[in-house]
Every structure is written in C-alpha cells, then in structure tokens.
Write an enzyme that holds these catalytic residues in place. Sequence first.
Site, mmCIF file in Angstrom:
data_model
loop_
_atom_site.group_PDB
_atom_site.id
_atom_site.type_symbol
_atom_site.label_atom_id
_atom_site.label_comp_id
_atom_site.label_asym_id
_atom_site.label_seq_id
_atom_site.Cartn_x
_atom_site.Cartn_y
_atom_site.Cartn_z
ATOM 1 N N TYR A 38 -21.794 26.236 -55.772
ATOM 2 C CA TYR A 38 -20.856 26.646 -56.819
ATOM 3 C C TYR A 38 -19.752 27.562 -56.290
ATOM 4 O O TYR A 38 -18.977 28.113 -57.083
ATOM 5 C CB TYR A 38 -21.626 27.367 -57.939
ATOM 6 C CG TYR A 38 -22.668 26.506 -58.641
ATOM 7 C CD1 TYR A 38 -22.326 25.709 -59.726
ATOM 8 C CD2 TYR A 38 -24.000 26.492 -58.212
ATOM 9 C CE1 TYR A 38 -23.270 24.924 -60.366
ATOM 10 C CE2 TYR A 38 -24.956 25.715 -58.847
ATOM 11 C CZ TYR A 38 -24.583 24.936 -59.917
ATOM 12 O OH TYR A 38 -25.525 24.160 -60.555
ATOM 13 N N ASP A 39 -19.670 27.745 -54.981
ATOM 14 C CA ASP A 39 -18.672 28.670 -54.412
ATOM 15 C C ASP A 39 -17.239 28.424 -54.902
ATOM 16 O O ASP A 39 -16.523 29.387 -55.176
ATOM 17 C CB ASP A 39 -18.697 28.614 -52.871
ATOM 18 C CG ASP A 39 -19.821 29.466 -52.283
ATOM 19 O OD1 ASP A 39 -20.438 30.237 -53.030
ATOM 20 O OD2 ASP A 39 -20.067 29.351 -51.066
ATOM 21 N N LYS B 168 -26.812 28.014 -45.257
ATOM 22 C CA LYS B 168 -27.687 29.183 -45.397
ATOM 23 C C LYS B 168 -28.152 29.675 -44.041
ATOM 24 O O LYS B 168 -28.205 30.874 -43.786
ATOM 25 C CB LYS B 168 -28.942 28.809 -46.202
ATOM 26 C CG LYS B 168 -28.752 28.826 -47.667
ATOM 27 C CD LYS B 168 -30.124 28.746 -48.286
ATOM 28 C CE LYS B 168 -30.046 28.474 -49.746
ATOM 29 N NZ LYS B 168 -31.365 28.322 -50.337
ATOM 30 N N HIS C 30 -24.808 37.784 -53.184
ATOM 31 C CA HIS C 30 -26.193 37.908 -53.612
ATOM 32 C C HIS C 30 -27.157 37.812 -52.426
ATOM 33 O O HIS C 30 -28.008 38.659 -52.228
ATOM 34 C CB HIS C 30 -26.472 36.788 -54.634
ATOM 35 C CG HIS C 30 -25.860 35.465 -54.232
ATOM 36 N ND1 HIS C 30 -24.507 35.295 -54.135
ATOM 37 C CD2 HIS C 30 -26.409 34.296 -53.836
ATOM 38 C CE1 HIS C 30 -24.244 34.060 -53.725
ATOM 39 N NE2 HIS C 30 -25.381 33.440 -53.525
ATOM 40 N N ASN D 218 -30.888 24.035 -44.943
ATOM 41 C CA ASN D 218 -29.490 24.087 -45.379
ATOM 42 C C ASN D 218 -28.641 24.818 -44.309
ATOM 43 O O ASN D 218 -28.795 26.016 -44.097
ATOM 44 C CB ASN D 218 -29.451 24.823 -46.732
ATOM 45 C CG ASN D 218 -28.050 24.960 -47.277
ATOM 46 O OD1 ASN D 218 -27.089 25.120 -46.541
ATOM 47 N ND2 ASN D 218 -27.946 24.918 -48.601
ATOM 48 N N ASP E 114 -34.582 31.856 -52.834
ATOM 49 C CA ASP E 114 -34.235 30.966 -53.931
ATOM 50 C C ASP E 114 -33.147 31.660 -54.733
ATOM 51 O O ASP E 114 -33.221 32.866 -54.984
ATOM 52 C CB ASP E 114 -35.448 30.641 -54.804
ATOM 53 C CG ASP E 114 -35.213 29.366 -55.606
ATOM 54 O OD1 ASP E 114 -34.417 28.510 -55.160
ATOM 55 O OD2 ASP E 114 -35.817 29.206 -56.686
ATOM 56 N N PHE F 53 -20.459 26.588 -50.053
ATOM 57 C CA PHE F 53 -21.176 25.425 -50.595
ATOM 58 C C PHE F 53 -21.511 25.672 -52.063
ATOM 59 O O PHE F 53 -21.210 26.735 -52.613
ATOM 60 C CB PHE F 53 -22.459 25.177 -49.785
ATOM 61 C CG PHE F 53 -23.514 26.253 -49.948
ATOM 62 C CD1 PHE F 53 -23.385 27.459 -49.293
ATOM 63 C CD2 PHE F 53 -24.628 26.056 -50.764
ATOM 64 C CE1 PHE F 53 -24.353 28.459 -49.439
ATOM 65 C CE2 PHE F 53 -25.600 27.040 -50.913
ATOM 66 C CZ PHE F 53 -25.451 28.247 -50.247
HETATM 67 P P1 IMP Z 1 -31.328 27.272 -53.568
HETATM 68 O O1 IMP Z 1 -32.414 26.436 -54.148
HETATM 69 O O2 IMP Z 1 -31.709 28.668 -53.327
HETATM 70 O O3 IMP Z 1 -30.701 26.632 -52.389
HETATM 71 O O4 IMP Z 1 -30.158 27.384 -54.616
HETATM 72 C C1 IMP Z 1 -30.050 26.564 -55.730
HETATM 73 C C2 IMP Z 1 -28.648 26.091 -55.914
HETATM 74 O O5 IMP Z 1 -27.805 27.218 -56.144
HETATM 75 C C3 IMP Z 1 -28.050 25.381 -54.712
HETATM 76 O O6 IMP Z 1 -28.225 24.012 -54.771
HETATM 77 C C4 IMP Z 1 -26.577 25.703 -54.820
HETATM 78 O O7 IMP Z 1 -25.957 24.770 -55.648
HETATM 79 C C5 IMP Z 1 -26.583 27.031 -55.523
HETATM 80 N N1 IMP Z 1 -26.347 28.115 -54.556
HETATM 81 C C6 IMP Z 1 -27.260 28.833 -53.868
HETATM 82 N N2 IMP Z 1 -26.659 29.771 -53.112
HETATM 83 C C7 IMP Z 1 -25.327 29.628 -53.342
HETATM 84 C C8 IMP Z 1 -24.172 30.303 -52.841
HETATM 85 O O8 IMP Z 1 -24.223 31.225 -52.024
HETATM 86 N N3 IMP Z 1 -22.996 29.860 -53.312
HETATM 87 C C9 IMP Z 1 -22.870 28.849 -54.207
HETATM 88 N N4 IMP Z 1 -23.896 28.189 -54.686
HETATM 89 C C10 IMP Z 1 -25.130 28.580 -54.261
#
Ligand code: IMP
Length: 200
Positions: free
Chosen positions: A159-160, A20, A185, A17, A77, A157
């Site tokens: 839910y920002d 990230k 976070h 990503n 995660d 990206f």
């Molecule tokens: P991940 O599997 O850790 O990438 O996160 C799961 C989901 O949470 C992602 O597909 C995003 O939709 C959301 N997400 C993770 N980090 C963020 C963030 O910093 N801002 C907004 N949405 C996030």
Amino acid sequence: MAVKIKKPGVILLASANLHKIEELRQLLLPFGIILKSTRDFPNGEEVDEDQPTLEGNALKKARYWNSFTGLPSLADDTGLEVEALNGRPGVYSARYAGQKATYIDNVEKLLGELENQENRKARFRTIIAFVQGEEEHLFEGACEGEITENPKGDQGFGYDPVFRPEGYSETFAELSAEEKNKISHRGRAVHSFLEFMKND
Ligand code: IMP
C-alpha cells in the site's frame, strides 16, 4: 532471561519478501547482525497466516522457523488499519481483495471503498515476534498517516503508493528506503527489538 545472540550474530527472518528482507537487512547491519531468510532454506514450509491477530501470525511464523532452522527467528506481520473502515483491512491486509490479490488489486479495492470519504486517516501497525527456543518476545511499531486519493511513487511495495505518513507531503512510495525505514511501522518495531537486545 537474557537473549544470547553473539555479535555479529545470525538471525533468520521468516519471510521470502525481498522488500522486507532488504529493509530489515539495512536496519540490522549497523548492529553486526547477519540476516538470513526463508530463501536460504528452500525445504522449509510456507506457514499459513491464518490467525485472527497480527501477534498470532507473527508468533506462528517465528516458532516454526526457529524450530526448523535452530536459528533465533524474527517474523513480522503488518496490517493497515483504516479509521473510516473500522480498522479494516487490518490482519487481512494481504488478502483484502481476495486470496490471490496482487498489491494493485488491494490498492484499487481500498481506493474504491474510500471513494467520497473525507476521513482518510490510517495507520500501519507491525508486530515482530522473536523466538529462540523457549524464549518469545513481541515488539510493536506503528506509523500514522492518510490514504491518498491516487497512487503516487514507485518505491516500496504493498500500500506504499497510497499511504502518506503524517508530517510528509510524499507517499511511502515516493520516499527512499532509508527515509521510509526511519519512520515506518516496521522500522519502529525493529528499533524496539534492537533496544531490547542492547539492554539485555
Ligand atoms: P505482511 O503479511 O506482514 O507481509 O503484510 C500484509 C500486507 O500488508 C502485505 O501484503 C502488504 O500489502 C501490506 N504491507 C505490509 N508492510 C507494508 C509496508 O511497509 N508498506 C505497504 N504495505 C505493506
């Protein structure tokens, strides 16, 4: 046992990503840490995030990439925990609106579920796993806030655009990457990882 990362060291981030990777690269650069990602190892496999907890998924990804590359590996995660939804979507945040859901699908589903809901409290929670051979460590970071009525902003990206951190009038998507990193976070989880390395 001490973590032996020579400075400047190389760490692998178990993610493709770009948002990230860039966020973490900015956070690690002042410490002389060079960040590689799964994009640098196209023969690696995509790890299925099928565990029931953030911890389980982060560890699963970090273990696979550490053994595949031999590099100390970080994996994160993240889940969005909405109070009125009893903590959902949580560990299922990426697939909230279905297996192939886009960020927009997920945001729309969330706003739909919270329609007419006054309690809009939510929290992002990140678990970072760091794996280097036998050594495994977990770090946590959280950011409290609220889900807005409508999306705003075009940075970031996921839910920002609908997450307004506590004490701010802007959503995460209206803040610069630098501002978001300071309070997010993931930023907080990375800081506790860096503290751990400094103290080791
Ligand atoms: P991940 O599997 O850790 O990438 O996160 C799961 C989901 O949470 C992602 O597909 C995003 O939709 C959301 N997400 C993770 N980090 C963020 C963030 O910093 N801002 C907004 N949405 C996030």
